[in-house]
Design a protein around this motif. Structure first.
Motif, PDB file in Angstrom:
ATOM      1  N   UNK A 184      -8.698   5.592   2.195  1.00 37.00           N
ATOM      2  CA  UNK A 184      -8.879   4.519   1.224  1.00 37.00           C
ATOM      3  C   UNK A 184      -8.026   3.343   1.660  1.00 37.00           C
ATOM      4  N   UNK A 185      -8.080   2.277   0.879  1.00 34.95           N
ATOM      5  CA  UNK A 185      -7.260   1.107   1.195  1.00 34.95           C
ATOM      6  C   UNK A 185      -6.114   1.038   0.200  1.00 34.95           C
ATOM      7  N   UNK A 186      -4.912   0.897   0.717  1.00 36.30           N
ATOM      8  CA  UNK A 186      -3.740   0.868  -0.146  1.00 36.30           C
ATOM      9  C   UNK A 186      -3.623  -0.505  -0.815  1.00 36.30           C
ATOM     10  N   UNK A 188      -1.529  -2.695  -0.463  1.00 39.67           N
ATOM     11  CA  UNK A 188      -1.079  -3.741   0.471  1.00 39.67           C
ATOM     12  C   UNK A 188      -2.047  -3.902   1.632  1.00 39.67           C
ATOM     13  N   UNK A 189      -3.250  -3.319   1.499  1.00 38.40           N
ATOM     14  CA  UNK A 189      -4.374  -3.510   2.423  1.00 38.40           C
ATOM     15  C   UNK A 189      -4.373  -2.644   3.680  1.00 38.40           C
ATOM     16  N   UNK A 190      -3.351  -1.790   3.883  1.00 41.28           N
ATOM     17  CA  UNK A 190      -3.417  -0.886   5.032  1.00 41.28           C
ATOM     18  C   UNK A 190      -4.184   0.373   4.643  1.00 41.28           C
ATOM     19  N   UNK A 191      -4.662   1.146   5.639  1.00 42.19           N
ATOM     20  CA  UNK A 191      -5.351   2.388   5.290  1.00 42.19           C
ATOM     21  C   UNK A 191      -4.380   3.424   4.722  1.00 42.19           C
ATOM     22  N   UNK A 192      -4.865   4.238   3.799  1.00 42.36           N
ATOM     23  CA  UNK A 192      -4.117   5.402   3.327  1.00 42.36           C
ATOM     24  C   UNK A 192      -5.048   6.593   3.446  1.00 42.36           C
ATOM     25  N   UNK A 193      -4.502   7.739   3.828  1.00 49.96           N
ATOM     26  CA  UNK A 193      -5.323   8.926   4.103  1.00 49.96           C
ATOM     27  C   UNK A 193      -4.898  10.059   3.182  1.00 49.96           C
TER      28      UNK A 193
ATOM     29  N   UNK B  12     -11.253   4.571  -2.316  1.00 56.74           N
ATOM     30  CA  UNK B  12     -12.217   4.924  -1.286  1.00 56.74           C
ATOM     31  C   UNK B  12     -13.222   5.867  -1.939  1.00 56.74           C
ATOM     32  N   UNK B  13     -13.590   6.937  -1.281  1.00 55.95           N
ATOM     33  CA  UNK B  13     -14.524   7.891  -1.863  1.00 55.95           C
ATOM     34  C   UNK B  13     -13.834   9.077  -2.505  1.00 55.95           C
ATOM     35  N   UNK B  14     -12.537   8.980  -2.747  1.00 58.53           N
ATOM     36  CA  UNK B  14     -11.741  10.124  -3.201  1.00 58.53           C
ATOM     37  C   UNK B  14     -11.296   9.913  -4.643  1.00 58.53           C
ATOM     38  N   UNK B 322      -9.188  -7.376  -2.918  1.00 60.38           N
ATOM     39  CA  UNK B 322     -10.276  -6.535  -2.428  1.00 60.38           C
ATOM     40  C   UNK B 322     -10.374  -5.289  -3.303  1.00 60.38           C
ATOM     41  N   UNK B 323     -11.604  -4.920  -3.694  1.00 63.96           N
ATOM     42  CA  UNK B 323     -11.778  -3.705  -4.491  1.00 63.96           C
ATOM     43  C   UNK B 323     -11.401  -2.484  -3.663  1.00 63.96           C
ATOM     44  N   UNK B 324     -10.499  -1.668  -4.210  1.00 69.58           N
ATOM     45  CA  UNK B 324     -10.061  -0.461  -3.497  1.00 69.58           C
ATOM     46  C   UNK B 324     -10.406   0.807  -4.268  1.00 69.58           C
ATOM     47  N   UNK B 325     -10.800   0.665  -5.534  1.00 68.61           N
ATOM     48  CA  UNK B 325     -11.127   1.850  -6.317  1.00 68.61           C
ATOM     49  C   UNK B 325     -11.575   1.481  -7.715  1.00 68.61           C
ATOM     50  N   UNK B 326     -11.710   2.505  -8.549  1.00 68.13           N
ATOM     51  CA  UNK B 326     -12.169   2.321  -9.925  1.00 68.13           C
ATOM     52  C   UNK B 326     -11.397   3.246 -10.863  1.00 68.13           C
TER      53      UNK B 326
END
Lengths: 334, 334
Positions: A184-186, A188-193, B12-14, B322-326
């Motif tokens: 997903x996107x954190x 602060x805009x970096x990826x988070x896993x 994201x999708x999680x 930026x949309x990152x989730x809901x």
């Protein structure tokens, strides 16, 4: 599987709210010391893994090339309150790499600390990316990028050399695959896993001991731990749980909060790593749960035990300053 | 019994976080229309019952004696954001009863609305009790006290005529005993009593219809509903869920948030009352759960259905917009 209650909120003599979650303590060999709830379900660690995300900054030699101080290394691991000292320190890091605030890609937000936010407003100023709680991490990313002789532009993107190095460090330390399917996107805009709590606890057991790391990574981890222990204000801010806790126990315990109720930590003397998440994302519950877990694990003298009264529970006061309830760790953590 | 998930937070999708809770819909005869989870466990309704707590203000004749306007009656039911218009309206109510802000006993706090808080700081001012989110309710209590020819001093205490009248109204409308054993102190220093969600839903079914009330109480309830429907800004504030929802549906639905994840509401045309609480106290979850429940119950045309997209879920954006989730209501509410 329903996760157990990790923390309760009381009002008068009544339990008003309940926070469920999962928690695990592991050693660096992967042995489970203690587990509560579902520790296999992937969770986003968010900012709780900033210490692991900072490893490439030191391992690459960038931190030394730019002469980053322990306070600046602590800031690279921070979710800070956006106080003036935090913002200025982030700017100082950028300037050491010959950059300015404009290259930060974390976005601007009003300081997380309400007092700092109002101070900024009172001064007639608007927040910049330097006030973003992640500005130290991002300044570290810019330093890493420059140290790798890579253009920092786009350093928040998964394909940039910075995020590739960060993801590799996370995979190697936690032993868990960091996949785009569970990304997903954190904030602060970096990826988070998303990875299992079990993997995060293992990563922090290794981070706390260097066990299972090569000498360079072990040294980087030790330097980060020492930098944070010596600069607990930098990693959070005035009155914050992480700051207060590490002011008292920083030489013996590294802890780091993450958004949505995550906490990670390391107890080097015991060789343990800790990871927990409150299902509902509540930081107030994750804090007291972390406090109670460490109180249970760490050998403490009378003074140390007394200090934990303020970490395994917190007092709720109303607007007249009268105690009306508590946020306390659940009995199963004690 | 474990309560079901009422709302989920995705990234994201999680699914990143989950909020459990209980909810019930009843009619004014006490028939259960719909129930999820444990609706018998006593919960503190907190501010979600402000509309019931305001009944004595109208029934006693105090509201008319001091010529309170519909906007002021709406403010008496509010958990407002502490914006200048709210603070000034609360002061206006007090002055109608010949009092000043100094007699408020709710305590001062920085405006709940962050924009309002920063505006106050920017103006070099400090908050007063008028900025307290409960100042309208308290101004109403002062008016009630004066209307009863009682000295308002100590009006927050359980033994004062004001709180005795409020407790009586709560017991009569909900049909539940309000006992000192299950009492606590609210954020604004008045007593709060834990009662089953079932009793709260019944109270709001009656509040929405007048069914089961005498003519004076039914009239007071109708006036409060109409006042709030006509002044949705007064009951919450700029951008707030209750305000946005009642700007759109206020003629058909009364809703009111309470601290620690509580919501109460009434759907007069259906004769239903609603009460829900998220176990963990999360307002973000209670909001979308309330939105989804009402969407399920209320007959809607296409426009109405479209409007609910913004009430049964909310978009999470990061600091770059930026949309990152809901945050979305769980499927079992739909």
């Amino acid at each position: 599987m329903d996760n157990p209650v990790l923390a309760e909120v009381t009002r008068g003599g009544v339990v008003e709210s309940r926070h469920r979650g999962a928690a695990i303590v592991m050693d660096a060999d992967g042995a489970v010391v203690l587990a509560l709830g579902d520790v296999e379900r992937p969770v986003f660690p968010r900012s709780a893994v900033k210490a692991l995300q900072a490893l490439p900054l030191l391992e690459s030699g960038a931190a030394d090339r730019y002469g980053l101080t322990p306070a600046e290394i602590a800031l690279a691991v921070a979710s800070h309150s956006g106080e003036e000292a935090h913002a200025q320190a982030a700017l100082g890091m950028l300037r050491k790499a010959g950059r300015e605030a404009g290259c930060l890609e974390c976005g601007a937000h009003w300081p997380m600390g309400e007092v700092a936010a109002r101070a900024l407003a009172k001064a007639g100023r608007e927040p910049t990316a330097l006030n973003n709680n992640c500005s130290g991490k991002h300044a570290g990313f810019v330093c890493l990028s420059c140290g790798l002789d890579e253009d920092p532009t786009g350093y928040v993107k998964p394909g940039h050399a910075v995020q590739r190095a960060v993801r590799e460090a996370l995979e190697e330390t936690t032993g868990a695959a960091h996949t785009s399917e569970l990304s997903g996107t954190d904030g602060c805009s970096i990826p988070t896993y998303a990875v299992p709590l079990k993997a995060l606890a293992l990563g922090f057991a290794r981070f706390g001991t260097g066990h299972g790391f090569g000498p360079q990574r072990a040294d980087a981890a030790r330097r980060i731990r020492e930098a944070v222990a010596a600069n607990p204000f930098m990693v959070a801010g005035t009155g914050r749980f992480d700051t207060r806790f590490m002011e008292r126990f920083g030489a013996r315990a590294f802890i780091k909060t993450g958004a949505e109720g995550v906490y990670c930590g390391a107890l080097p003397e015991l060789g343990y790593g800790i990871a927990l998440k409150c299902d509902d994302g509540a930081g107030r519950a994750a804090e007291v749960a972390m406090g109670a877990l460490i109180e249970r694990l760490l050998p403490l003298d009378e003074d140390g035990k007394a200090a934990f009264a303020g970490f395994r529970e917190s007092v709720l006061k109303n607007w007249n300053g009268i105690e009306v309830g508590r946020i306390r760790a659940a009995a199963n953590l004690a």
